[in-house]
Scaffold this active site. Sequence first.
Site, PDB file in Angstrom:
ATOM      1  N   GLY A   1       5.209   8.883  11.129  1.00 46.69           N
ATOM      2  CA  GLY A   1       4.691   8.669   9.774  1.00 46.69           C
ATOM      3  C   GLY A   1       3.172   8.634   9.709  1.00 46.69           C
TER       4      GLY A   1
ATOM      5  N   ARG B   1       0.812  -1.212   0.000  1.00 47.80           N
ATOM      6  CA  ARG B   1       0.000   0.000   0.000  1.00 47.80           C
ATOM      7  C   ARG B   1       0.852   1.271   0.000  1.00 47.80           C
ATOM      8  NH1 ARG B   1      -2.021   3.399   3.715  1.00 47.80           N
ATOM      9  NH2 ARG B   1      -0.944   2.319   5.375  1.00 47.80           N
TER      10      ARG B   1
ATOM     11  N   GLU C   1      12.949   1.630  19.602  1.00 51.58           N
ATOM     12  CA  GLU C   1      12.400   2.973  19.779  1.00 51.58           C
ATOM     13  C   GLU C   1      11.569   3.145  21.041  1.00 51.58           C
ATOM     14  OE1 GLU C   1      10.415   2.994  15.932  1.00 51.58           O
ATOM     15  OE2 GLU C   1       8.481   2.894  16.919  1.00 51.58           O
TER      16      GLU C   1
ATOM     17  N   ASP D   1      12.317   6.981  10.313  1.00 51.01           N
ATOM     18  CA  ASP D   1      11.212   7.320  11.207  1.00 51.01           C
ATOM     19  C   ASP D   1      11.034   6.223  12.251  1.00 51.01           C
ATOM     20  OD1 ASP D   1       9.062   8.970  12.068  1.00 51.01           O
ATOM     21  OD2 ASP D   1       7.634   7.629  11.064  1.00 51.01           O
TER      22      ASP D   1
ATOM     23  N   ASP E   1       9.695  -6.629  -5.114  1.00 52.25           N
ATOM     24  CA  ASP E   1       8.749  -7.242  -4.192  1.00 52.25           C
ATOM     25  C   ASP E   1       8.459  -8.650  -4.703  1.00 52.25           C
ATOM     26  OD1 ASP E   1       6.528  -8.081  -2.714  1.00 52.25           O
ATOM     27  OD2 ASP E   1       5.837  -6.025  -2.448  1.00 52.25           O
TER      28      ASP E   1
ATOM     29  N   HIS F   1       8.843   8.177  14.820  1.00 54.13           N
ATOM     30  CA  HIS F   1       7.749   7.326  14.335  1.00 54.13           C
ATOM     31  C   HIS F   1       6.448   8.127  14.170  1.00 54.13           C
ATOM     32  CE1 HIS F   1       6.501   2.819  14.133  1.00 54.13           C
ATOM     33  NE2 HIS F   1       5.872   3.537  13.216  1.00 54.13           N
TER      34      HIS F   1
ATOM     35  N   ARG G   1       9.604  -0.306   9.730  1.00 60.28           N
ATOM     36  CA  ARG G   1       9.906  -0.783  11.074  1.00 60.28           C
ATOM     37  C   ARG G   1      11.414  -0.865  11.232  1.00 60.28           C
ATOM     38  NH1 ARG G   1       5.456   0.304  12.086  1.00 60.28           N
ATOM     39  NH2 ARG G   1       3.821  -0.896  13.116  1.00 60.28           N
TER      40      ARG G   1
END
Lengths: 358, 334
Positions: free
Chosen positions: A294, A158, A267, A262, A178, A292, A238
Amino acid sequence: MSNKARILISESTGFSTNAANLLRRKGTVILANLDRKELLSAIKEADVLWVRLRHRIDSKVMAAAPRLKVIVTPTTGLNHIDIAEAMRRDIRVLSLRGEVDFLRDVRGTAEHTLALILALLRHLLGALQHVQSGGWDRNLFKGTELYKKTIGVVGYGRVGRIVAQYMKAFGARVLISDPNVDPKSVRRDIALVSLVKLLGQADLVTLHVDLSEETRGFFGIDQFSAMKRGASFINTSRGELVDENALLCALRSKRLSGAALDVLSNENSHSLKENALVAYARQHKNLIITPHIGGCTVESMEKTEYFLAKKLCAHWHEMKLNRSNRLRTVQLAHPIHHSSFRSVTLRLTSPSHSANLD
Amino acid sequence: MKQIPVNHIVYLGPPEALASAREVLEPMLKVVAPDPTREAVTGDLDDAIGIVDASMKVTIDRAMLDRAPKLRVISTATTGADHIDSQVLAERKITLLTLAGEREVLQNLTPAAELSWALLMACCRKLRGAFHHVLEGQWSREQFPGLMLKGKVLGLIGCGRIGSWMARYARAFDVEVIGYDPFVARWPKQIYKTELDTLLSTADFVSVHVPLNEQTRGMIGAREFGLIKRGAIFVNTSRGAVANEQALLNSLLDGHLAAAGLDVLDGEPEIDRHPLVEYARTHDNLIVTPHIGGFSFDSVNVVVAHASRRILDHITSGSCSVFAGLFPLGIVFL
């Protein structure tokens, strides 16, 4: 005690008023901001636990929650929840995983990816600090453009698809990699290639991969070594996807000209201050890190929370959340065969590189 | 292919882009690249037949041109050529080639538009505060709720080359685009045309892309900032004086504007005591960069290569008398 189910929202800063009102029709809503110790205590009475990303919801949390039937998380990534333990305890996990129609409108992470890329390529952090210290020497901040560059998008789910579409608007050449993508679903002006080929050609590599057992740490020394010298690296998916030591080496050896992150592997732990990447970023302007954020836009959080509140209410009975007809304790070690929510949790093991919201 | 041994091209410009000039010219012509100081340049002019000028630092005046008896052509990597004595060029029939009117190459220069978009996104996502937050060892994402671009309205003041690129980016982000520009010759079809006041009161983001002249100086004043929607974001990468900077500052101070991103200030480069810089020192919602908009490796290389190609074309086309005999028609350069 009231017969109403208790819905504990453990991180509630800016929680959607509409969502909270909807939930109040069904149960008692507790809006809180808890550290782990407080969570372990507050969860005793909770039937529903609504989380964000601050806490790891592990067996210890679940053991402290005898009434817990549902965990709600406004994410597609589920690595902050021990899913196996939740299944064992008959606790259902309500997330955004697989909510294709809903997610189509959520652009937070894809947009943030572009924000980070442009900030990195134009040395924004260094440039603004320079001006604040009274300087105005443009020669220190000669940037690079996206126009005509080769951008490698790893993971064409996505978020990867949206990022690729943005890149085309900037006039970049886009390569994607991918293993699970149908070549027919790829735009004609985008090239589907092997990961090795992508790494060897791309001026910038951006990760949009789900975290799973197959993908944990998959981007390591070999992948960084296969990248073009002077390329940039972006991760908004991640932290655990990346071998952070290898990333650090690639920055130190100048194989990478810069990186924007990010996400970090640790974290949410107290050792963040000792994270070697954060330490490097304090000394070097070519590594930029955001906490983080996003998926963290006003609009998408509001929308997501309302969507999940509706979903929770719609499945209220199925999840046996009315206390009056549920006086039993949680059954342990009982293999479960859920109907509608089974797919939600089982998707975790799918190797799909579809992307995550947060 | 053999190089012309004596006559050469003098390259004036950033050292990083020298390779781009060489790549184009050296199969045919020798390229000499003196330091961009007057003394060094003058010493290399005796045998120069052409100059590729991308420096803007060296004034090419009569005294300098007198030292270059063989000079036939100057090709600049800029649109303006105020730093070259045009009268001497006319007297000696030296050809001047600039980028003015070179629509194709200009159209493909994107760094200013990319920086404008970068500043807009940096404001939307509170990047400045977020970066510093992590450097301090913090990780509280709730402190940085961002604005999603999708579904918002971008208002472009100035709809020329850079504005058109902005509109193209906006469409990919599902941002609607409205624009105001009374001068543009060809209206870009992806921008919905509005009056200035309508634009200001409708747009969630306002971005300025106009040249500075008597009509545009101070065109965004106190009245205009007052019309902007509360909570909007303001971006300016054109010239500082297009906006009334005191009005901009007031708009930030009273919280009317959510944030601003500026690549230009009135009075730059002396900005140490500029009120907007003073504000930026203590407020994360103002991002100021030192006029880096048009400045990228890629764009400098593109314009230098283009200016070099034009010099080569000019010389080899036979329109340059020095070479008319050397390169008869039909020789193809690869």
